[in-house]
Design a protein around this motif. Structure first.
Motif, PDB file in Angstrom:
ATOM      1  N   PRO A  14       1.740  -4.667  -3.826  1.00  0.00           N
ATOM      2  CA  PRO A  14       2.928  -4.120  -3.255  1.00  0.00           C
ATOM      3  C   PRO A  14       2.569  -2.576  -2.979  1.00  0.00           C
ATOM      4  CG  PRO A  14       3.553  -4.652  -5.405  1.00  0.00           C
ATOM      5  CD  PRO A  14       1.936  -5.383  -5.356  1.00  0.00           C
ATOM      6  N   VAL A  28       4.367  -2.682   2.607  1.00  0.00           N
ATOM      7  CA  VAL A  28       3.445  -3.360   2.705  1.00  0.00           C
ATOM      8  C   VAL A  28       2.680  -4.148   1.632  1.00  0.00           C
ATOM      9  CG1 VAL A  28       2.796  -1.934   4.867  1.00  0.00           C
ATOM     10  CG2 VAL A  28       1.891  -1.467   2.469  1.00  0.00           C
ATOM     11  N   ASN A  29       1.715  -5.002   1.734  1.00  0.00           N
ATOM     12  CA  ASN A  29       0.748  -5.392   0.547  1.00  0.00           C
ATOM     13  C   ASN A  29      -0.618  -5.170   0.779  1.00  0.00           C
ATOM     14  OD1 ASN A  29       2.617  -7.074  -1.358  1.00  0.00           O
ATOM     15  ND2 ASN A  29       3.092  -8.195   0.657  1.00  0.00           N
ATOM     16  N   LEU A  40      -1.679  -5.293   4.646  1.00  0.00           N
ATOM     17  CA  LEU A  40      -0.861  -6.632   5.395  1.00  0.00           C
ATOM     18  C   LEU A  40       0.480  -6.142   5.412  1.00  0.00           C
ATOM     19  CD1 LEU A  40      -2.508  -9.404   2.714  1.00  0.00           C
ATOM     20  CD2 LEU A  40      -3.088  -8.524   5.052  1.00  0.00           C
ATOM     21  N   HIS A  41       0.904  -6.356   6.810  1.00  0.00           N
ATOM     22  CA  HIS A  41       2.377  -5.864   7.346  1.00  0.00           C
ATOM     23  C   HIS A  41       3.184  -7.211   7.218  1.00  0.00           C
ATOM     24  CE1 HIS A  41       1.564  -1.675   8.459  1.00  0.00           C
ATOM     25  NE2 HIS A  41       0.414  -2.201   8.795  1.00  0.00           N
ATOM     26  N   PRO A  42       4.198  -7.190   6.639  1.00  0.00           N
ATOM     27  CA  PRO A  42       5.301  -8.380   6.695  1.00  0.00           C
ATOM     28  C   PRO A  42       5.829  -8.361   8.359  1.00  0.00           C
ATOM     29  CG  PRO A  42       6.336  -6.530   5.630  1.00  0.00           C
ATOM     30  CD  PRO A  42       5.026  -5.826   6.005  1.00  0.00           C
ATOM     31  N   VAL A  43       5.981  -7.328   9.025  1.00  0.00           N
ATOM     32  CA  VAL A  43       6.431  -7.466  10.276  1.00  0.00           C
ATOM     33  C   VAL A  43       5.338  -7.831  11.268  1.00  0.00           C
ATOM     34  CG1 VAL A  43       7.675  -6.171  12.050  1.00  0.00           C
ATOM     35  CG2 VAL A  43       8.064  -5.582   9.622  1.00  0.00           C
ATOM     36  N   ASP A  48      -2.010  -5.990  10.846  1.00  0.00           N
ATOM     37  CA  ASP A  48      -2.820  -5.715   9.590  1.00  0.00           C
ATOM     38  C   ASP A  48      -3.986  -4.631  10.085  1.00  0.00           C
ATOM     39  OD1 ASP A  48      -0.926  -7.758   8.512  1.00  0.00           O
ATOM     40  OD2 ASP A  48      -2.423  -9.326   8.392  1.00  0.00           O
TER      41      ASP A  48
END
Length: 371
Positions: A14, A28-29, A40-43, A48
């Motif tokens: 994270p 992001v991750n 890696l974008h959650p939205v 990415d």
């Protein structure tokens, strides 16, 4: 795409991304690879992104966090909490001078600063609150201005009409005895609806916040909240807690590091409650309806507002200034704001129509000229 290593490919880390284009931090991750990492974008709207090691710079590697910058993008930062594995950071080139925290003192003096910083971190609370007002304006004002420049990338909208309108609103919202610090409120040309306070009385509201607001009372409510942080020296206290007395010695060369800290560290729940109480008190004094705060809260986070109406607590929020899980929960805040709105006496608009038009045109000087 970078080559995955067997050990790193399955583990997500994270982090918060400050891309220099949008104000605030984006959750992001990170997926680490042998030759770089993937953001890696959650939205879904955000793609990415793969970055090679040669594009990354190591700003800081602490036991609890890793700060990375990006070559060619001075305002770009990734803050990983907890820290990334040492095996990965050891392969990232260190950032050049000025990107991270500068060497401030040497020998025994450095040891004293480190020890004092640790004391503030573990025992901070009341001591930090007591020390923050003692930091002189000659330090906090230029430091705050430098932090604002760093956090906004210099994208500030400064038209005479908008500045005058903001100055009139700010004067109306200041305590009767004057503010604890000289206040300067500015507009950043950023689409995200947000606002923040920096040391030295610096307050920034974004173009996106103004555009999304249903009227000047909403902007006044957000501004009153940020002025609460100014009045109680919360931004300075946050830096003291993280950096100790080095903020007195580091000078403006360390402003990027301090901006990173303000972005990556939220105010405490107590600080946010204090700022909320201050906002409601000052709105009452100025005869501005707290309904603006309610409307803004429900407009920016409508899903959370609906959950609060139904009496169900929502997820962690990105709140006023920096909506985050350290803020009081949404239902609690909405209940307080609504009660204040119900009990408000006679009110009048936060701004006359001409000032509101000028503020909305702050980042569109051509529109102001035609207004």
């Amino acid at each position: 795409m970078p080559t995955c290593s067997t050990s790193a490919a399955s583990e997500l880390h994270p982090a918060s991304l400050m891309d220099g284009e949008r104000l605030g931090r984006l959750p992001v991750n990170l997926l680490l690879h042998e030759d770089g990492l993937t953001i890696l974008h959650p939205v879904a709207e955000d793609r990415d992104e793969d970055l090679l090691l040669k594009d990354l710079r190591l700003v800081e590697a602490l036991p609890d966090r890793t700060v990375l910058s990006r070559a060619g993008k001075p305002d770009w930062r990734i803050v990983a909490l907890p820290a990334l594995p040492a095996a990965f950071t050891a392969r990232v080139r260190k950032a050049g001078p000025g990107a991270g925290r500068q060497a401030l003192v040497y020998g025994g003096a450095a040891a004293i600063l480190v020890a004092f910083g640790l004391f503030l971190w573990f025992r901070g609370g009341a001591l930090v609150a007591a020390l923050a007002p003692a930091v002189p304006h000659s330090v906090t004002v230029p430091l705050g201005e430098a932090i604002v420049q760093s956090m906004t990338g210099g994208r500030l909208c400064e038209t005479p009409e908008a500045e005058a309108a903001l100055a009139r609103l700010t004067a109306r919202l200041l305590p009767e005895g004057g503010s604890a610090e000289p206040v300067r409120v500015r507009v950043a040309d950023v689409a995200l609806a947000n606002a923040f306070a920096a040391p030295g009385g610096q307050v920034v509201i974004t173009r996106g916040l103004i555009e999304q607001a249903g009227g000047p009372d909403e902007v006044a409510g957000v501004l009153a909240h940020e002025l609460g942080h100014v009045e109680h020296r919360h931004p300075t206290a946050l830096l003291l807690r993280n950096l100790g007395m080095s903020i007195l010695l580091g000078g403006l060369s360390d402003s990027a590091r301090m901006a990173d800290l303000l972005l990556a560290n939220a105010m405490t729940r107590d600080a946010e409650r204090v700022a909320d109480r201050f906002a409601l008190t000052i709105l009452d004094q100025a005869a501005i309806s707290p309904a603006g705060l309610v409307a803004f809260f429900e407009r920016v986070v409508p899903e959370e507002g609906e959950k609060a109406k139904a009496g169900r607590p929502g997820q962690a929020l990105e709140t006023l200034g920096r909506w985050s899980s350290t803020h009081p929960p949404a239902p609690e805040r909405l209940a307080v704001f609504r009660a204040a709105a119900r009990n408000a006496g006679e009110t009048r608009p936060a701004m006359p129509e001409a000032d509101w038009k000028a503020l909305r045109a702050a980042c569109k000087p051509g529109d102001q000229a035609r207004a």
